[in-house]
Design an enzyme around this catalytic site. Sequence first.
Site, PDB file in Angstrom:
ATOM      1  N   LYS A  12       0.719  -1.206   0.124  1.00  0.00           N
ATOM      2  CA  LYS A  12       0.042   0.096   0.120  1.00  0.00           C
ATOM      3  C   LYS A  12       0.835   1.281   0.064  1.00  0.00           C
ATOM      4  O   LYS A  12       2.130   1.250   0.474  1.00  0.00           O
ATOM      5  CB  LYS A  12      -0.946   0.038   1.082  1.00  0.00           C
ATOM      6  CG  LYS A  12      -1.934  -1.159   1.017  1.00  0.00           C
ATOM      7  CD  LYS A  12      -2.771  -1.200   2.342  1.00  0.00           C
ATOM      8  CE  LYS A  12      -3.774  -2.325   2.392  1.00  0.00           C
ATOM      9  NZ  LYS A  12      -4.738  -2.273   3.439  1.00  0.00           N
ATOM     10  N   TYR A  52     -12.908  -2.952  -2.667  1.00  0.00           N
ATOM     11  CA  TYR A  52     -13.594  -2.688  -1.506  1.00  0.00           C
ATOM     12  C   TYR A  52     -15.204  -2.738  -1.490  1.00  0.00           C
ATOM     13  O   TYR A  52     -15.451  -2.207  -0.527  1.00  0.00           O
ATOM     14  CB  TYR A  52     -12.818  -1.673  -0.794  1.00  0.00           C
ATOM     15  CG  TYR A  52     -11.401  -1.671  -0.380  1.00  0.00           C
ATOM     16  CD1 TYR A  52     -10.897  -2.605   0.273  1.00  0.00           C
ATOM     17  CD2 TYR A  52     -10.398  -0.871  -1.012  1.00  0.00           C
ATOM     18  CE1 TYR A  52      -9.563  -2.480   0.556  1.00  0.00           C
ATOM     19  CE2 TYR A  52      -9.049  -0.937  -0.833  1.00  0.00           C
ATOM     20  CZ  TYR A  52      -8.595  -1.836  -0.011  1.00  0.00           C
ATOM     21  OH  TYR A  52      -7.273  -2.050   0.224  1.00  0.00           O
ATOM     22  N   PHE A  60     -15.503   4.339   6.818  1.00  0.00           N
ATOM     23  CA  PHE A  60     -14.096   4.770   6.548  1.00  0.00           C
ATOM     24  C   PHE A  60     -13.983   4.408   5.022  1.00  0.00           C
ATOM     25  O   PHE A  60     -12.864   4.571   4.611  1.00  0.00           O
ATOM     26  CB  PHE A  60     -12.913   3.863   7.315  1.00  0.00           C
ATOM     27  CG  PHE A  60     -13.334   2.615   7.188  1.00  0.00           C
ATOM     28  CD1 PHE A  60     -12.851   1.604   5.859  1.00  0.00           C
ATOM     29  CD2 PHE A  60     -13.933   1.840   8.370  1.00  0.00           C
ATOM     30  CE1 PHE A  60     -12.954   0.322   6.107  1.00  0.00           C
ATOM     31  CE2 PHE A  60     -14.017   0.201   8.191  1.00  0.00           C
ATOM     32  CZ  PHE A  60     -13.805  -0.405   6.934  1.00  0.00           C
ATOM     33  N   ARG A  88      -1.398 -14.677   4.842  1.00  0.00           N
ATOM     34  CA  ARG A  88      -2.064 -14.199   5.798  1.00  0.00           C
ATOM     35  C   ARG A  88      -1.281 -14.098   6.967  1.00  0.00           C
ATOM     36  O   ARG A  88      -1.397 -13.186   7.838  1.00  0.00           O
ATOM     37  CB  ARG A  88      -3.432 -14.721   6.160  1.00  0.00           C
ATOM     38  CG  ARG A  88      -4.371 -14.671   4.907  1.00  0.00           C
ATOM     39  CD  ARG A  88      -5.202 -13.604   4.399  1.00  0.00           C
ATOM     40  NE  ARG A  88      -5.995 -13.235   5.536  1.00  0.00           N
ATOM     41  CZ  ARG A  88      -6.658 -11.867   5.671  1.00  0.00           C
ATOM     42  NH1 ARG A  88      -6.549 -11.223   4.619  1.00  0.00           N
ATOM     43  NH2 ARG A  88      -7.591 -11.863   6.521  1.00  0.00           N
ATOM     44  N   THR A  94      -5.727  -7.025  10.503  1.00  0.00           N
ATOM     45  CA  THR A  94      -5.866  -5.820   9.843  1.00  0.00           C
ATOM     46  C   THR A  94      -5.292  -4.652  10.906  1.00  0.00           C
ATOM     47  O   THR A  94      -4.352  -3.785  10.129  1.00  0.00           O
ATOM     48  CB  THR A  94      -7.452  -5.418  10.099  1.00  0.00           C
ATOM     49  OG1 THR A  94      -8.030  -6.538   9.249  1.00  0.00           O
ATOM     50  CG2 THR A  94      -7.509  -4.066   9.366  1.00  0.00           C
ATOM     51  N   ARG A 105       2.418  -6.417   9.806  1.00  0.00           N
ATOM     52  CA  ARG A 105       1.712  -5.279  10.341  1.00  0.00           C
ATOM     53  C   ARG A 105       2.192  -5.121  11.756  1.00  0.00           C
ATOM     54  O   ARG A 105       2.339  -4.263  12.344  1.00  0.00           O
ATOM     55  CB  ARG A 105       0.102  -5.540  10.327  1.00  0.00           C
ATOM     56  CG  ARG A 105      -0.179  -5.483   8.990  1.00  0.00           C
ATOM     57  CD  ARG A 105      -1.554  -5.838   8.795  1.00  0.00           C
ATOM     58  NE  ARG A 105      -2.322  -5.740   7.485  1.00  0.00           N
ATOM     59  CZ  ARG A 105      -3.424  -6.110   6.915  1.00  0.00           C
ATOM     60  NH1 ARG A 105      -4.092  -7.093   7.711  1.00  0.00           N
ATOM     61  NH2 ARG A 105      -3.856  -5.800   5.646  1.00  0.00           N
ATOM     62  N   ASN A 115      -2.170  -0.125   7.001  1.00  0.00           N
ATOM     63  CA  ASN A 115      -1.654  -1.171   7.374  1.00  0.00           C
ATOM     64  C   ASN A 115      -0.694  -1.810   6.456  1.00  0.00           C
ATOM     65  O   ASN A 115      -0.568  -3.113   6.615  1.00  0.00           O
ATOM     66  CB  ASN A 115      -2.749  -1.833   8.056  1.00  0.00           C
ATOM     67  CG  ASN A 115      -3.806  -2.380   6.783  1.00  0.00           C
ATOM     68  OD1 ASN A 115      -3.658  -1.825   5.740  1.00  0.00           O
ATOM     69  ND2 ASN A 115      -4.666  -3.156   7.251  1.00  0.00           N
ATOM     70  N   HIS A 118      -2.176  -5.231   1.676  1.00  0.00           N
ATOM     71  CA  HIS A 118      -3.557  -6.207   1.561  1.00  0.00           C
ATOM     72  C   HIS A 118      -3.181  -7.480   1.101  1.00  0.00           C
ATOM     73  O   HIS A 118      -2.106  -7.810   0.420  1.00  0.00           O
ATOM     74  CB  HIS A 118      -4.346  -5.483   0.372  1.00  0.00           C
ATOM     75  CG  HIS A 118      -5.512  -6.491   0.161  1.00  0.00           C
ATOM     76  ND1 HIS A 118      -6.732  -6.679   0.602  1.00  0.00           N
ATOM     77  CD2 HIS A 118      -5.414  -7.370  -1.005  1.00  0.00           C
ATOM     78  CE1 HIS A 118      -7.490  -7.523   0.393  1.00  0.00           C
ATOM     79  NE2 HIS A 118      -6.777  -7.957  -0.751  1.00  0.00           N
ATOM     80  N   GLU A 129      -9.502 -11.902  -7.321  1.00  0.00           N
ATOM     81  CA  GLU A 129      -8.495 -10.454  -6.973  1.00  0.00           C
ATOM     82  C   GLU A 129      -7.388 -10.541  -8.130  1.00  0.00           C
ATOM     83  O   GLU A 129      -6.935  -9.467  -8.639  1.00  0.00           O
ATOM     84  CB  GLU A 129      -8.068 -10.281  -5.552  1.00  0.00           C
ATOM     85  CG  GLU A 129      -9.204  -9.941  -4.502  1.00  0.00           C
ATOM     86  CD  GLU A 129      -8.562  -9.906  -3.262  1.00  0.00           C
ATOM     87  OE1 GLU A 129      -7.414 -10.201  -2.753  1.00  0.00           O
ATOM     88  OE2 GLU A 129      -9.411  -9.529  -2.320  1.00  0.00           O
TER      89      GLU A 129
END
Length: 160
Positions: A12, A52, A60, A88, A94, A105, A115, A118, A129
């Site tokens: 990100k 999203y 948010f 993961r 998150t 994270r 964070n 993704h 995705e």
Amino acid sequence: MLKEEKTLIIIKPDALQRNLLGEIISRFEKKGLKIVGVKMAELGDAILAEHYSHHKDKPFFQSLKNFMKSSPVVVMVLSGIKAVNAVRLIVGPTKGYEADAGSIRGDLSISGQANIVHASDSLESAEVEIKRFFKPEDIFEYKKSDFEFVYGEEERNELE
Ligand code: CMP
């Protein structure tokens, strides 16, 4: 029957701006995951709204889209045995301030929004995705020279 899974990660804007790209890619490489797709992209409203869509009613949502548009991102497809779950675990939950030390994270973020990464949350979402961000010809199937040492004999026989 073991099978290589593919999963999608988005590194990100906060990670790029904080010079963490190399550190993050290195963690996935060291795990033994194979990078089979990689690109830098500026994400627009349409792809973010789709990606999203499950958050569209959250307070948010707009702020998340603004954040994801604040700088380019790096999108990658990683492959390996049980890659969805393995990635993961490396990424962590998150919120950075709740994530265990040792996870990306947990080590590099103290925010619920900024964070760092993704990661697809299931094999089904990974498939959707990956198609969202990559053309089939931009995913590369190849053998890595460390394959013999990343996996054990039985795993290699099943995968080949
Ligand atoms: P990710 O789990 O990759 O996908 C949804 C994203 O929404 C999440 O990462 C965060 O970047 C963001 N997010 C989740 N919860 C919040 C929150 N409470 N406030 C702001 N952003 C959030």
